[in-house]
Scaffold this motif. Sequence first.
Motif, PDB file in Angstrom:
ATOM      1  N   THR A 122      22.782  37.277  24.259  1.00  0.00           N
ATOM      2  CA  THR A 122      22.106  36.120  24.020  1.00  0.00           C
ATOM      3  C   THR A 122      22.742  34.830  24.372  1.00  0.00           C
ATOM      4  O   THR A 122      22.429  33.820  24.781  1.00  0.00           O
ATOM      5  CB  THR A 122      21.768  35.866  22.564  1.00  0.00           C
ATOM      6  OG1 THR A 122      22.621  36.084  21.655  1.00  0.00           O
ATOM      7  CG2 THR A 122      20.540  37.044  22.316  1.00  0.00           C
ATOM      8  N   ALA A 178      17.681  31.056  22.689  1.00  0.00           N
ATOM      9  CA  ALA A 178      18.850  32.210  22.472  1.00  0.00           C
ATOM     10  C   ALA A 178      18.699  32.785  21.095  1.00  0.00           C
ATOM     11  O   ALA A 178      18.770  33.754  20.946  1.00  0.00           O
ATOM     12  CB  ALA A 178      20.211  31.673  22.788  1.00  0.00           C
ATOM     13  N   TYR A 219      15.860  34.995  20.407  1.00  0.00           N
ATOM     14  CA  TYR A 219      16.270  36.418  21.150  1.00  0.00           C
ATOM     15  C   TYR A 219      17.147  37.069  20.240  1.00  0.00           C
ATOM     16  O   TYR A 219      17.180  38.290  19.904  1.00  0.00           O
ATOM     17  CB  TYR A 219      16.531  36.289  22.543  1.00  0.00           C
ATOM     18  CG  TYR A 219      15.422  36.115  23.346  1.00  0.00           C
ATOM     19  CD1 TYR A 219      14.905  37.367  24.138  1.00  0.00           C
ATOM     20  CD2 TYR A 219      14.931  34.991  23.726  1.00  0.00           C
ATOM     21  CE1 TYR A 219      13.836  37.339  24.620  1.00  0.00           C
ATOM     22  CE2 TYR A 219      13.907  35.036  24.974  1.00  0.00           C
ATOM     23  CZ  TYR A 219      13.518  36.190  25.230  1.00  0.00           C
ATOM     24  OH  TYR A 219      12.278  35.849  26.143  1.00  0.00           O
ATOM     25  N   GLN A 220      18.020  36.476  19.604  1.00  0.00           N
ATOM     26  CA  GLN A 220      19.176  37.095  18.616  1.00  0.00           C
ATOM     27  C   GLN A 220      18.403  37.636  17.409  1.00  0.00           C
ATOM     28  O   GLN A 220      18.621  38.715  17.075  1.00  0.00           O
ATOM     29  CB  GLN A 220      20.199  35.980  18.335  1.00  0.00           C
ATOM     30  CG  GLN A 220      21.271  36.341  17.104  1.00  0.00           C
ATOM     31  CD  GLN A 220      22.013  37.806  17.783  1.00  0.00           C
ATOM     32  OE1 GLN A 220      22.492  37.578  18.982  1.00  0.00           O
ATOM     33  NE2 GLN A 220      22.461  38.632  17.247  1.00  0.00           N
TER      34      GLN A 220
END
Length: 280
Positions: free
Chosen positions: A220, A240, A243-244
């Motif tokens: 990420t 990001a 997505y983490q």
Amino acid sequence: MTYVIHGATGAQGAAVVAAAAAAGKSVTAVTRNEKAVVDGARVVSAPYSSTADLTDAYRGAAGVFVHLPVTAEEDRLLFADNILAAVREARPDRVVFSTSGFPIDPALGGAAAALAAGLADSGVSHAVVAPELYLENLLMPFIVDSVRERGVLPYPIRADFPVSWASHLDIADAVVALFDRPDVTGVVSVGQYPAITGPELAEAFSARLGRDVVFAQITTDEFRTSLAPLMGEGAAADVAGAYQAMSAMPGREIAPETSARKLLGVTPRTMGRWLADIGL
């Protein structure tokens, strides 16, 4: 009566404008630049920051399509409040809201959840289009250039992470169908079912390009660094972070019982069909 489409010069809104115009609907394209030219539509400037402008745009509309931009969450919350105030005042016949993949679980909070809940309490006919991840994400330069030049599809998900991918074209098909189906309310999931994995995306690129393409998971942090020049540091960090958080999930597959295929008869594009439709 007209259909008011937000983000008309952006990727998602432009697809809705084109689909609505192709269906013979009178379209009002909402942009930040009133001098913009949008084929098949009348253009008005109605920024999300102005409740008065939004109300004027929505008044008398047969339908409104809205989605929140990727920007600071504080701004998104303000925009959601303004949209809701305008909807309650202008009372268009129908509102269709695309979550753009953001969560709408009230327990998680956030602008998308607030807008979905507010529409449910507005008394205005509405539906919420809920995609998971967009195929157009794969067209970001650092991704598609890697596919073309190195035969590598980089993305920040696990190789075994199934996703019900959807394209902006699929969203447009569902939105136009929902304008004509006031009997369908609540959440409508849009995306491929069964879901597919990163390696399966790479296989579709291989078939389309006639060369081997492999999937490669990136971190990420790598994703954030690549996104920052495109959308700014703050927005890139937020994406990001999403997505983490996603990395702890088993996948992002739509529920077939709420799918556009079941509720509207709208079948999402396969990866191969999408690649052909966009001429890649």
